[in-house]
Design an enzyme around this catalytic site. Structure first.
Site, PDB file in Angstrom:
ATOM      1  N   HIS A   1      12.306  56.575  71.147  1.00  0.00           N
ATOM      2  CA  HIS A   1      12.084  58.021  71.016  1.00  0.00           C
ATOM      3  C   HIS A   1      10.859  58.503  71.770  1.00  0.00           C
ATOM      4  O   HIS A   1      10.795  59.650  72.182  1.00  0.00           O
ATOM      5  CB  HIS A   1      12.066  58.432  69.548  1.00  0.00           C
ATOM      6  CG  HIS A   1      13.456  58.503  68.995  1.00  0.00           C
ATOM      7  ND1 HIS A   1      14.013  57.478  68.281  1.00  0.00           N
ATOM      8  CD2 HIS A   1      14.424  59.440  69.139  1.00  0.00           C
ATOM      9  CE1 HIS A   1      15.262  57.795  67.983  1.00  0.00           C
ATOM     10  NE2 HIS A   1      15.542  58.973  68.483  1.00  0.00           N
TER      11      HIS A   1
ATOM     12  N   GLU B   1      27.403  57.440  66.291  1.00  0.00           N
ATOM     13  CA  GLU B   1      26.403  56.538  66.875  1.00  0.00           C
ATOM     14  C   GLU B   1      26.371  55.182  66.193  1.00  0.00           C
ATOM     15  O   GLU B   1      25.509  54.364  66.475  1.00  0.00           O
ATOM     16  CB  GLU B   1      25.025  57.209  66.879  1.00  0.00           C
ATOM     17  CG  GLU B   1      24.596  57.805  65.558  1.00  0.00           C
ATOM     18  CD  GLU B   1      23.283  58.567  65.668  1.00  0.00           C
ATOM     19  OE1 GLU B   1      22.588  58.469  66.693  1.00  0.00           O
ATOM     20  OE2 GLU B   1      22.939  59.256  64.691  1.00  0.00           O
TER      21      GLU B   1
ATOM     22  N   ASP C   1      21.905  55.138  70.134  1.00  0.00           N
ATOM     23  CA  ASP C   1      22.070  54.256  68.978  1.00  0.00           C
ATOM     24  C   ASP C   1      23.360  53.455  69.068  1.00  0.00           C
ATOM     25  O   ASP C   1      23.396  52.296  68.667  1.00  0.00           O
ATOM     26  CB  ASP C   1      22.059  55.068  67.679  1.00  0.00           C
ATOM     27  CG  ASP C   1      20.637  55.390  67.261  1.00  0.00           C
ATOM     28  OD1 ASP C   1      19.814  54.463  67.261  1.00  0.00           O
ATOM     29  OD2 ASP C   1      20.342  56.553  66.959  1.00  0.00           O
TER      30      ASP C   1
ATOM     31  N   CYS D   1      25.509  63.262  73.410  1.00  0.00           N
ATOM     32  CA  CYS D   1      24.123  63.712  73.546  1.00  0.00           C
ATOM     33  C   CYS D   1      23.125  62.566  73.704  1.00  0.00           C
ATOM     34  O   CYS D   1      21.926  62.779  73.651  1.00  0.00           O
ATOM     35  CB  CYS D   1      23.732  64.619  72.382  1.00  0.00           C
ATOM     36  SG  CYS D   1      23.797  63.791  70.796  1.00  0.00           S
TER      37      CYS D   1
HETATM   38  C1  PEP Z   1      21.488  58.917  70.127  1.00  0.00           C
HETATM   39  O1  PEP Z   1      21.349  58.015  69.313  1.00  0.00           O
HETATM   40  O2  PEP Z   1      22.104  58.782  71.206  1.00  0.00           O
HETATM   41  C2  PEP Z   1      20.893  60.241  69.881  1.00  0.00           C
HETATM   42  C3  PEP Z   1      21.105  61.254  70.683  1.00  0.00           C
HETATM   43  O3  PEP Z   1      20.046  60.354  68.840  1.00  0.00           O
HETATM   44  P1  PEP Z   1      18.541  59.812  68.868  1.00  0.00           P
HETATM   45  O4  PEP Z   1      18.211  59.428  70.272  1.00  0.00           O
HETATM   46  O5  PEP Z   1      17.684  60.909  68.360  1.00  0.00           O
HETATM   47  O6  PEP Z   1      18.602  58.639  67.948  1.00  0.00           O
HETATM   48 MG    MG Z   2      20.638  58.477  67.348  1.00  0.00          MG
END
Ligand code: PEP
Ligand code: MG
Length: 587
Positions: free
Chosen positions: A194, A436, A460, A507
């Site tokens: 993140h 995910e 994820d 996403c």
């Molecule tokens: C993902 O897991 O691809 C996602 C968009 O969520 P995050 O990156 O916030 O875990």
């Molecule tokens: Mg995620």
């Protein structure tokens, strides 16, 4: 003069920057020796006792949580740590030395602990030796309480610098004033951790996973961060600086060219609509999203409201934030994801969260369902902000149908409460879930009957499918976005969504990967959501695609079971479209 050294890590956020290093290492967490005035001594002892008290409270909370949630046996570790914390000999020695030597508490405490650790380490008693880990864990916690966490150190950055650290958390980064750093590099971390995603939002070039590179670097060294290739060049020669400056200019030119596409719609050459939306972490990002031509917000990571302050935002604060985004994007859609706390977005900020496997732990929807007060306040704020009709709600990390039903029943309760109080909200509000976790993808048909849309979270999904921690540089080479198993799960999810009449977006970072775009379009994805700065580049690719050809191409890729072969197919297709242009995420 140092010689030029090339350090190789993992690209985390694209772009190039150069400048002086600000080195944030353990020492920098602020353990500096400071002389005290006579009048400060008792206050310093009080400060030390307060930190002891706070650490004690934190350990009690963790112990209780672990006992209830995991295994009562495990609480013994915390009993041991509490005993160390309360050890009268250590406490007495620290207080005596503060009085006698008139030196600050953290310095004396650190020295006292080092002495204890040294004498235990040289002992032959294995049991005692094992206690070293506990002593260090306790002392780190206590020191962090004494120092008010890393923010103190980060606040010391005086002029714009390149930040280099062993590790950085999203909370650290969110709290650094943007004008103070131009980019960063860390020894640990993965490309979709993140902190890397946040760097993209903030527009900082970044490299992670440099392993033990910091020992070669001193504060004030001059470095180049090449976020596109995951390189750090230490003490570059004039020639290297010149080459990088030229590259910066070329990238800027390319970026300007792409920028012209920003207002065009995301659709294929033969007219299939693919919404190109933005992922945002901070409210300010909305301006970038608009500037780069986002057709909506495909993911607002609301947990950053919490990370930016290290405490839960109030109902009012949340409603205001959601309303701002919804108003600014109107009439385009905005997907608000409920808190995805946990994983790498807790530890470090919230010291009562210590888990052996945080990504497999108390995270996202699991936290929300366990703490309904938190969940309900958020859902209410979202619903209250939904009256204009362009807001959608999304749950993260749903693993199966029961969990979704449980979360939906909380949402229904909140809707009923609002109705009984005569408070308006969008009665037809769409509800979606992140896909995910492999279990969700495998159950996509059933899940699709319970919600209005899916958004595939590849960051994820890849880590959970391939059993690779997305934040661990040691296993980063196993983190393969185009692994055939991952592609099959995506395809399966898209098909299940369409079979059941719902739309499906993506996403995760794969949406920003130029090599993936044609494949995803061909698999039938309806929406791609990515950091604002990637939007023009992804639009350009989408607009160059013919849907039926992309479908054929996707079919070919999906029939391939060899990862290297898949990568080759994707690279060749990209080159066919755009010539020899370098394949990087352009910012
Ligand atoms: C993902 O897991 O691809 C996602 C968009 O969520 P995050 O990156 O916030 O875990
Ligand atoms: Mg995620």
């Amino acid at each position: 003069m140092k010689k030029e050294i090339l350090l190789s890590g993992i690209p985390a956020s694209p772009g190039i920057t150069m400048g002086e290093v600000f080195l944030l290492d353990k020492e920098e967490i602020g353990i500096k020796k400071r002389r005290l005035e006579k009048t400060e001594v008792e206050k310093e002892i009080q400060r030390f006792e307060n930190a002891l008290q706070r650490t004690n409270e934190e350990l009690q909370v963790i112990k209780e949580r672990i006992g209830k949630r995991i295994d009562p046996e495990q609480t013994k570790i915390f009993d041991a740590q509490l005993l160390i914390l309360e050890d009268e000999v250590i406490k007495g020695e620290v207080e005596r030395r503060i009085r006698e030597e008139k030196i600050n508490a953290e310095w004396i405490y650190k020295k006292t602990i080092e002495k204890t650790v040294n004498s235990i380490s040289s002992s032959r008693d294995e049991y005692l030796k094992e206690r070293v880990y506990d002593i260090e864990a306790v002392s780190e916690r206590l020191l962090s309480n004494l120092l008010g966490k890393r923010r103190i150190a980060l606040d010391k950055i005086k002029r714009k610098a390149v930040l280099m650290a062993h590790s950085l958390s999203p909370g650290d980064l969110v709290n650094i004033r943007k004008e103070k750093i131009s980019g960063f590099a860390t020894e640990v971390g993965g490309g979709t951790s993140h902190v890397a995603l946040l760097a993209k939002s903030l527009g900082f070039p970044a490299v992670v996973g440099l392993k033990d590179a910091l020992r070669r670097i001193d504060r004030g060294d001059f470095v180049i961060i090449d976020g596109d290739r995951g390189l750090v060049i230490l003490s570059p020669t004039e020639k290297t600086v010149y080459q990088y400056e030229k590259r910066q200019k070329d990238l800027l030119k390319q970026k300007r060219k792409l920028f012209r596409l920003k207002s065009l719609p995301g659709e294929t050459e033969d007219g299939r609509k693919i919404e190109i939306q933005a992922n945002i972490e901070l409210i300010e990002d909305i301006e970038e999203a608009l500037r780069y031509g986002a057709e909506g917000i495909g993911l607002y990571r609301t947990e950053y409201l919490y990370l930016a302050k290290s405490e839960l935002p109030s109902a009012q604060e949340q409603k205001k934030a959601y309303q701002t985004i919804v108003d600014k994007m109107y009439p385009n859609p905005v997907i608000l994801r409920t808190f995805d706390l946990g994983g790498d977005k807790f530890a470090g900020e919230k010291t009562d969260m210590v888990e052996a496997n945080p990504f497999l732990g108390w995270r996202a929807i699991r936290v929300c369902l366990d703490v309904p007060e938190l969940f309900k306040v958020q859902l209410r704020a979202m619903l209250e902000a939904s009256v204009r009709g362009n807001l959608k709600i999304m749950f993260p990390m749903v693993s199966g149908v029961e969990e979704l039903k449980e979360a939906k029943s909380v949402l229904d309760q909140v809707k009923e409460e609002l109705e009984s109080q005569g408070i308006g909200f969008d009665q037809t509000i769409e509800l979606g879930i992140m896909m995910e976790i492999p279990s969700a993808c495998l159950m996509a048909d059933s899940l699709a009957t319970e919600c209005d849309f899916f958004s595939i979270g590849t960051n994820d999904l890849i880590q959970y499918t391939l059993a690779v921690d997305r934040g661990n540089e040691r296993v980063a080479h196993f983190y393969q976005s185009f692994h055939p198993s991952v592609l099959r799960l995506i395809k399966q999810t898209v098909e299940a969504a369409h079979r059941n009449g719902i739309w499906v977006g993506l996403c995760g970072e794969m949406a920003a990967n130029p090599l993936a775009t044609v494949l995803l379009v061909g698999m039938g994805i309806d929406e791609l959501s990515t950091s604002p700065l990637s939007i023009p580049q992804i639009k350009r690719i989408v607009r160059s695609v013919n849907f039926s050809q992309a479908k054929e191409f996707a079919q070919k890729v999906l029939e391939t079971t060899d990862l290297q072969h898949i990568k080759r197919l994707l690279e060749e297709d990209y080159k066919r479209r755009f010539g020899a242009e370098e394949i990087i995420c352009l910012y």
